[in-house]
Design a protein around this motif. Structure first.
Motif, PDB file in Angstrom:
ATOM      1  N   ASN A 298     -98.394  69.337  60.179  1.00  0.00           N
ATOM      2  CA  ASN A 298     -98.068  70.532  59.403  1.00  0.00           C
ATOM      3  C   ASN A 298     -98.796  70.585  58.071  1.00  0.00           C
ATOM      4  N   GLY A 299     -99.680  69.647  57.827  1.00  0.00           N
ATOM      5  CA  GLY A 299    -100.376  69.593  56.556  1.00  0.00           C
ATOM      6  C   GLY A 299    -101.616  70.456  56.534  1.00  0.00           C
ATOM      7  N   PRO A 300    -102.784  69.853  56.451  1.00  0.00           N
ATOM      8  CA  PRO A 300    -104.013  70.647  56.379  1.00  0.00           C
ATOM      9  C   PRO A 300    -104.217  71.540  57.601  1.00  0.00           C
ATOM     10  N   GLY A 301    -103.456  71.288  58.669  1.00  0.00           N
ATOM     11  CA  GLY A 301    -103.574  72.143  59.851  1.00  0.00           C
ATOM     12  C   GLY A 301    -102.884  73.477  59.641  1.00  0.00           C
ATOM     13  N   GLU A 302    -101.540  73.494  59.777  1.00  0.00           N
ATOM     14  CA  GLU A 302    -100.797  74.748  59.685  1.00  0.00           C
ATOM     15  C   GLU A 302    -100.798  75.337  58.277  1.00  0.00           C
ATOM     16  N   ALA A 303    -100.997  74.495  57.260  1.00  0.00           N
ATOM     17  CA  ALA A 303    -100.939  74.982  55.875  1.00  0.00           C
ATOM     18  C   ALA A 303    -102.325  75.100  55.252  1.00  0.00           C
ATOM     19  N   ARG A 304    -103.355  75.280  56.056  1.00  0.00           N
ATOM     20  CA  ARG A 304    -104.718  75.290  55.508  1.00  0.00           C
ATOM     21  C   ARG A 304    -104.963  76.485  54.589  1.00  0.00           C
ATOM     22  N   GLU A 305    -104.102  77.520  54.650  1.00  0.00           N
ATOM     23  CA  GLU A 305    -104.299  78.667  53.773  1.00  0.00           C
ATOM     24  C   GLU A 305    -103.731  78.429  52.374  1.00  0.00           C
ATOM     25  N   ALA A 306    -103.013  77.323  52.197  1.00  0.00           N
ATOM     26  CA  ALA A 306    -102.468  77.015  50.874  1.00  0.00           C
ATOM     27  C   ALA A 306    -103.594  76.659  49.910  1.00  0.00           C
ATOM     28  N   ASP A 307    -103.404  77.018  48.653  1.00  0.00           N
ATOM     29  CA  ASP A 307    -104.398  76.672  47.640  1.00  0.00           C
ATOM     30  C   ASP A 307    -104.386  75.180  47.354  1.00  0.00           C
ATOM     31  N   ILE A 319    -103.300  64.587  49.485  1.00  0.00           N
ATOM     32  CA  ILE A 319    -103.340  65.847  48.744  1.00  0.00           C
ATOM     33  C   ILE A 319    -104.544  66.632  49.240  1.00  0.00           C
ATOM     34  N   PHE A 320    -104.320  67.905  49.563  1.00  0.00           N
ATOM     35  CA  PHE A 320    -105.431  68.716  50.067  1.00  0.00           C
ATOM     36  C   PHE A 320    -105.503  70.044  49.326  1.00  0.00           C
ATOM     37  N   ARG A 321    -106.709  70.564  49.262  1.00  0.00           N
ATOM     38  CA  ARG A 321    -106.964  71.890  48.695  1.00  0.00           C
ATOM     39  C   ARG A 321    -107.672  72.693  49.767  1.00  0.00           C
ATOM     40  N   LYS A 322    -106.992  73.791  50.205  1.00  0.00           N
ATOM     41  CA  LYS A 322    -107.435  74.495  51.410  1.00  0.00           C
ATOM     42  C   LYS A 322    -107.491  73.462  52.536  1.00  0.00           C
ATOM     43  N   ASP A 323    -108.625  73.258  53.182  1.00  0.00           N
ATOM     44  CA  ASP A 323    -108.692  72.259  54.243  1.00  0.00           C
ATOM     45  C   ASP A 323    -109.482  71.014  53.810  1.00  0.00           C
ATOM     46  N   GLU A 324    -109.613  70.833  52.496  1.00  0.00           N
ATOM     47  CA  GLU A 324    -110.331  69.678  51.968  1.00  0.00           C
ATOM     48  C   GLU A 324    -109.336  68.628  51.472  1.00  0.00           C
ATOM     49  N   ILE A 325    -109.425  67.423  51.991  1.00  0.00           N
ATOM     50  CA  ILE A 325    -108.547  66.345  51.555  1.00  0.00           C
ATOM     51  C   ILE A 325    -109.109  65.734  50.275  1.00  0.00           C
ATOM     52  N   LEU A 326    -108.269  65.699  49.222  1.00  0.00           N
ATOM     53  CA  LEU A 326    -108.708  65.206  47.923  1.00  0.00           C
ATOM     54  C   LEU A 326    -108.461  63.719  47.751  1.00  0.00           C
ATOM     55  N   GLY A 327    -107.455  63.181  48.451  1.00  0.00           N
ATOM     56  CA  GLY A 327    -107.157  61.765  48.304  1.00  0.00           C
ATOM     57  C   GLY A 327    -105.761  61.447  48.790  1.00  0.00           C
ATOM     58  N   LYS A 328    -105.422  60.146  48.724  1.00  0.00           N
ATOM     59  CA  LYS A 328    -104.121  59.677  49.186  1.00  0.00           C
ATOM     60  C   LYS A 328    -103.371  59.040  48.015  1.00  0.00           C
ATOM     61  N   VAL A 329    -102.054  59.281  47.952  1.00  0.00           N
ATOM     62  CA  VAL A 329    -101.227  58.705  46.884  1.00  0.00           C
ATOM     63  C   VAL A 329     -99.975  58.100  47.487  1.00  0.00           C
TER      64      VAL A 329
END
Length: 347
Positions: A298-307, A319-329
């Protein structure tokens, strides 16, 4: 969109281009200091029109006190005594809520219409299912939508008789389906702006559900210029709920939070994280969509339209921005890390 007769309430123009949020003071009408404090809190929360009960001559003193403290328009809620309407108008109120048929003979109706015309103060006609005229109850067999709309039109006709047309109409019922039917019929019958609400909706829990169903349905139809979510609760909660409803319908800009309901794949405290993010962003004015999702499905897949958003892992999240993964925390840093990334986004 309805072909509206625009009505100005203070600095608010009811012309169908903006949905104004209303609430009503629930402090005692003889508590001026408490009423002023609550009016200030309502304006700060985002209320755009405030209503106050004026049950007696002493309560008229609320008007200048509140007007001095807030910049949003003030409505005087008056029943039966036309002299209170005249006094409220002289005290500088921005709108009067009164039913012309309930204030006596035509001389009294004319006096209120003339005073409000002179001071350019609109009048809101409010019809409730519990206060319908006996002849209409007998004619229709109960407070049906046809009966309630006819009552509202009869009240409006009394003002129109004296060449007064700056009218706002509300036709409320505690029955959601009846309320929806009333406003749909009224939208066909009149070009006056409509104030939407489910009256006596209930507590913060059920009142919110009933109001969202009734008001939301009508707003989706393009009906309604002002709204009040009536709750047996702090009026600030009414304003917050109204803002959230307008955001959910795409009628108000601001942060939209999407989060998944969790499932057996979830390995972090997503409910806690979602609530923390929602609270932290309540005052954020950026027009963005934020996703708080439980897993990569449900992350970058279904929520890819999220900013911006997070997708939970096992004791961590990406943490992702659109469909780009920024990193792991790690789990303990999810909320502050997400908020830090939101801070970087343009307004």
């Amino acid at each position: 969109m309805r072909n509206l007769h625009p009505v100005k309430v203070g600095n608010c123009l009811l012309d169908g281009k903006h949905i104004y949020i209303q609430s009503m003071l629930n402090t005692r009408s003889d508590d001026i200091a408490g009423s002023v404090a609550q009016a200030v809190a309502l304006e700060k929360a985002g209320c755009e029109i405030i209503r106050a009960a004026i049950p007696d001559e002493k309560a008229v003193a609320l008007i200048p006190a509140i007007k001095e403290a807030v910049s949003v328009p003030l409505v005087a809620d008056i029943h039966f005594d036309y002299r209170l309407a005249l006094a409220a108008a002289d005290a500088g109120v921005d709108k009067i809520r009164i039913n012309p048929g309930n204030i006596g003979d035509m001389d009294r109706v004319k006096a209120v219409a003339d005073k409000c015309r002179q001071k350019q103060i609109p009048i809101r006609i409010g019809v409730n299912s519990g206060s319908l005229e006996k002849d209409l109850l007998a004619k229709y067999g109960g407070p049906t939508p046809a009966a309630m709309v006819e009552s509202a039109m009869n009240h409006a006709a009394l003002l129109e008789r004296f060449d007064f047309h700056d009218i706002v109409v509300s036709i409320k019922s505690s029955d959601v389906q009846n309320m929806i039917a009333c406003y749909r019929l009224a939208a066909e019958r009149t070009d006056y702006p409509l104030h939407l609400g489910v009256t006596e909706a209930g507590t913060a829990r059920m009142g919110l559900i009933k109001s969202a169903a009734g008001i939301g349905s009508l707003l989706c139809d393009g009906i309604g210029e002002t709204i009040r979510i009536s709750l047996t609760a702090d009026p600030v909660q009414e304003v917050e709920a109204a803002i959230d409803l307008l955001k959910a319908l795409g009628l108000r800009k601001g942060v939209t939070l999407v989060s998944c309901p969790t499932c057996g794949r979830t390995r972090i405290d997503l409910i806690g994280a979602a609530n923390a993010v929602e609270q932290a962003l309540r005052g954020c004015e950026k027009n963005i969509k934020v996703a708080v999702m439980g897993c990569i499905v449900n992350g970058p897949g279904e929520a890819r339209e999220a900013d911006i958003g997070i997708a939970g892992g096992d004791g961590c999240a990406v943490i992702f921005r659109k469909d780009e993964i920024l990193g792991k925390v790690p789990e303990a840093e999810i909320v502050p890390a997400l908020l830090a990334e939101i801070e970087k986004l343009p307004g």
